[in-house]
Design an enzyme around this catalytic site. Structure first.
Site, PDB file in Angstrom:
ATOM      1  N   LYS A  92      36.173  29.742  49.758  1.00  0.00           N
ATOM      2  CA  LYS A  92      36.110  30.474  48.492  1.00  0.00           C
ATOM      3  C   LYS A  92      34.722  30.276  47.875  1.00  0.00           C
ATOM      4  O   LYS A  92      34.126  29.190  48.006  1.00  0.00           O
ATOM      5  CB  LYS A  92      37.208  29.940  47.562  1.00  0.00           C
ATOM      6  CG  LYS A  92      37.449  30.746  46.295  1.00  0.00           C
ATOM      7  CD  LYS A  92      38.685  30.212  45.562  1.00  0.00           C
ATOM      8  CE  LYS A  92      38.996  31.002  44.290  1.00  0.00           C
ATOM      9  NZ  LYS A  92      40.232  30.520  43.637  1.00  0.00           N
ATOM     10  N   SER A 126      43.550  34.085  42.363  1.00  0.00           N
ATOM     11  CA  SER A 126      42.150  34.454  42.458  1.00  0.00           C
ATOM     12  C   SER A 126      41.557  34.301  43.867  1.00  0.00           C
ATOM     13  O   SER A 126      40.507  34.873  44.141  1.00  0.00           O
ATOM     14  CB  SER A 126      41.332  33.614  41.473  1.00  0.00           C
ATOM     15  OG  SER A 126      41.383  32.246  41.813  1.00  0.00           O
ATOM     16  N   SER A 153      46.467  30.278  42.361  1.00  0.00           N
ATOM     17  CA  SER A 153      45.456  31.073  43.070  1.00  0.00           C
ATOM     18  C   SER A 153      45.390  30.926  44.585  1.00  0.00           C
ATOM     19  O   SER A 153      44.712  31.716  45.229  1.00  0.00           O
ATOM     20  CB  SER A 153      44.078  30.783  42.494  1.00  0.00           C
ATOM     21  OG  SER A 153      43.928  31.539  41.343  1.00  0.00           O
TER      22      SER A 153
HETATM   23  N1  GLN Z   1      46.122  33.658  37.819  1.00  0.00           N
HETATM   24  C1  GLN Z   1      45.910  32.402  37.188  1.00  0.00           C
HETATM   25  C2  GLN Z   1      44.835  32.528  36.133  1.00  0.00           C
HETATM   26  O1  GLN Z   1      44.300  33.563  36.013  1.00  0.00           O
HETATM   27  C3  GLN Z   1      45.582  31.353  38.198  1.00  0.00           C
HETATM   28  C4  GLN Z   1      44.164  31.245  38.525  1.00  0.00           C
HETATM   29  C5  GLN Z   1      43.858  30.127  39.474  1.00  0.00           C
HETATM   30  O2  GLN Z   1      44.737  29.447  39.988  1.00  0.00           O
HETATM   31  N2  GLN Z   1      42.566  29.907  39.676  1.00  0.00           N
HETATM   32  O3  GLN Z   1      44.538  31.598  35.453  1.00  0.00           O
END
Ligand code: GLN
Length: 467
Positions: A75, A150, A174
């Protein structure tokens, strides 16, 4: 079926394929699938070549391990010394990492071959990868739909067979949510089991690094390699106190009330019930559990994560690193840099976070969220006295259409309803493919275990794969 790390390791060991061929295959596959937009660029040729050479030497010397010669995607928020990393943000457009993340050091020691950076929601904020400054990642199963987020790029690249393993970060879901939407396995470890050193911070009390793979066995191998105490991350669990417990009472807890709420897709629900039936038919006891206040974990999460984001994002000031928009007035320079460099969702969260931390609101929001967080931890502890794992769908709906929720932050936040409680209490969880809906979209089963009980998840996960 995409090949697992274990299968590729055997092929490399038996010389059915060379490391260079395997890496070249991955690179070609990624180029062929460039319309999916799962990756943001390859690492430098020199670096890739060096890693290939090292892996070949390790095989020649009989020192190859599970990940030697295996091509890997990271990532874009994980640092690799001398290489680009930008958290898919304009504010870090030309940023070069000055050091290796601890996870990267471990992968290099293994002789793994890091090849490319995965697309993501900017700094990890989102559930669809639509918040990337470099365009959305498409779902390999249906290119009109999102890959989730994400870590959407990390999940998609494994799903289309670009690499057998990628790394992501999970702050509120994410890794698990995109894995579920793309039909692959995603592991989120116990908070502190894997070092966060070299991961760009989002919500520091929630952030974890984990992997996306094609099988539960691969997830176990990778977790065992990347986990461990690290003096560069004071929140890592001490090696001597690590328990790595395996619970095997064959008992699963299902928070029925929580799952049956409004807004959960009917096919997701049916698929989840079928998965639970399979466990039952295999002799597992399934009990209905009540995790008090689990439904407000989402609100708790968004207060805490925004507070931590507002503090973590303060370092992007246009002075120390990344984009810098000059102005005679220093305040104007900060203002212009951050306006130009940061996307809407990041700015929204900085504003919300600043608000919940401001005097007068601190007690009403931030403090209250922390009190509920402590209560939730106790609730989970109680439940894990009764059951080995808690089962939930990973996502309340399958992959949604690109654009469908992009202008509705609250609808997007609901995507995290089943994943965020795990980060709020810091326990490990895994998402495992559980079949497809009538439109052929992948669905995922989420299993959650007590602190440091990753092995319980892998044991249950392997059972589920075989059912
Ligand atoms: N969708 C969640 C958020 O927007 C999780 C994001 C993540 O785990 N980085 O915060």
């Amino acid at each position: 079926m995409n090949k697992t790390i274990k299968q590729l390791h055997i092929e490399l060991t038996e010389k059915k394929i060379t490391v260079r061929e395997l890496v070249n295959n991955s690179i070609s596959k990624i180029k062929e699938n460039s319309d999916i937009n799962a990756t943001l660029g390859f690492y430098s040729d020199n670096f890739i070549n060096e890693q290939i050479k090292k892996a070949e030497e390790m095989f020649a010397d009989g020192k190859a391990g599970a990940l030697t010669g295996i091509p890997i995607v990271l990532k874009d928020n994980i640092l690799v010394k001398g290489e680009r990393a930008g958290a898919a943000s304009k504010i870090l457009e030309n940023y070069i990492s000055p050091y290796d993340a601890t996870v990267v050091t471990k992968l290099k020691e293994q002789g793994a071959v890091l090849i490319a950076r995965a697309n993501m929601d900017e700094f990890g904020m989102g559930a669809s990868t639509e918040n990337s400054a470099y365009g959305v990642t498409k779902n390999p199963h249906d290119k009109t739909r999102v890959a989730g987020g994400s870590s959407g790029g990390s999940a998609a690249v494994v799903a289309y067979g670009g690499v057998p393993v990628s790394f992501g970060s999970d702050t509120g879901g994410s890794i698990r949510q995109p894995s579920s939407l793309c039909g692959v396995v995603g592991i989120k470890a116990t908070y502190g089991a894997v070092s966060r050193h070299g991961l760009m911070a989002m919500g520091s009390s929630l952030d974890t690094i984990g992997a996306v793979t094609n099988s539960v066995a691969d997830a176990r191998d990778v977790f065992n390699i990347i986990s461990g105490e690290d003096k560069m991350d004071a929140t890592t669990i001490r090696d001597e106190s690590r328990k790595s417990k395996v619970e095997s009472r064959k008992k699963i807890g299902v928070p029925r009330k929580f799952i049956d709420m409004e807004g959960v897709d009917s096919e997701v629900l049916k698929n989840f019930n079928d998965s639970i039936e399979k466990f039952k038919n295999d002799g597992y006891e399934v009990i209905d559990i009540d995790v008090k206040n689990i439904e407000i974990a989402l609100s708790v999460y968004y207060v805490i994560v925004c507070a931590e984001i507002s503090s973590n994002m303060a370092r992007y000031d246009g002075i120390r690193f990344g984009l810098s928009v000059a102005d005679k007035d220093i305040n104007q320079s900060y203002f212009k840099t951050r306006t130009e460099g940061l996307g809407d969702e990041v700015r929204r969260r900085v504003l919300l976070g600043t608000y919940v931390l401001s005097s007068g609101y601190y007690d009403a929001y931030y403090n209250k969220a922390n009190i509920v967080r402590e209560q939730l931890k106790k609730e989970f502890k109680k439940v894990f006295e009764l059951v080995d794992v808690i089962a939930l769908p990973t996502s309340p709906f399958p992959a949604f259409k690109i654009g469908e929720k992009a202008n509705d932050p609250l609808a997007m936040y609901l995507a995290d309803i089943f994943t965020v409680p795990v980060n709020v209490v810091g326990v490990p969880a895994i998402s495992i493919p559980s079949g497809k809906n009538s439109e052929g979209l992948p669905l995922g089963l989420q299993l959650i275990a007590d602190h440091e009980c990753e092995e319980t998840l892998f044991t249950y996960g392997e059972v589920f794969e075989g059912l």
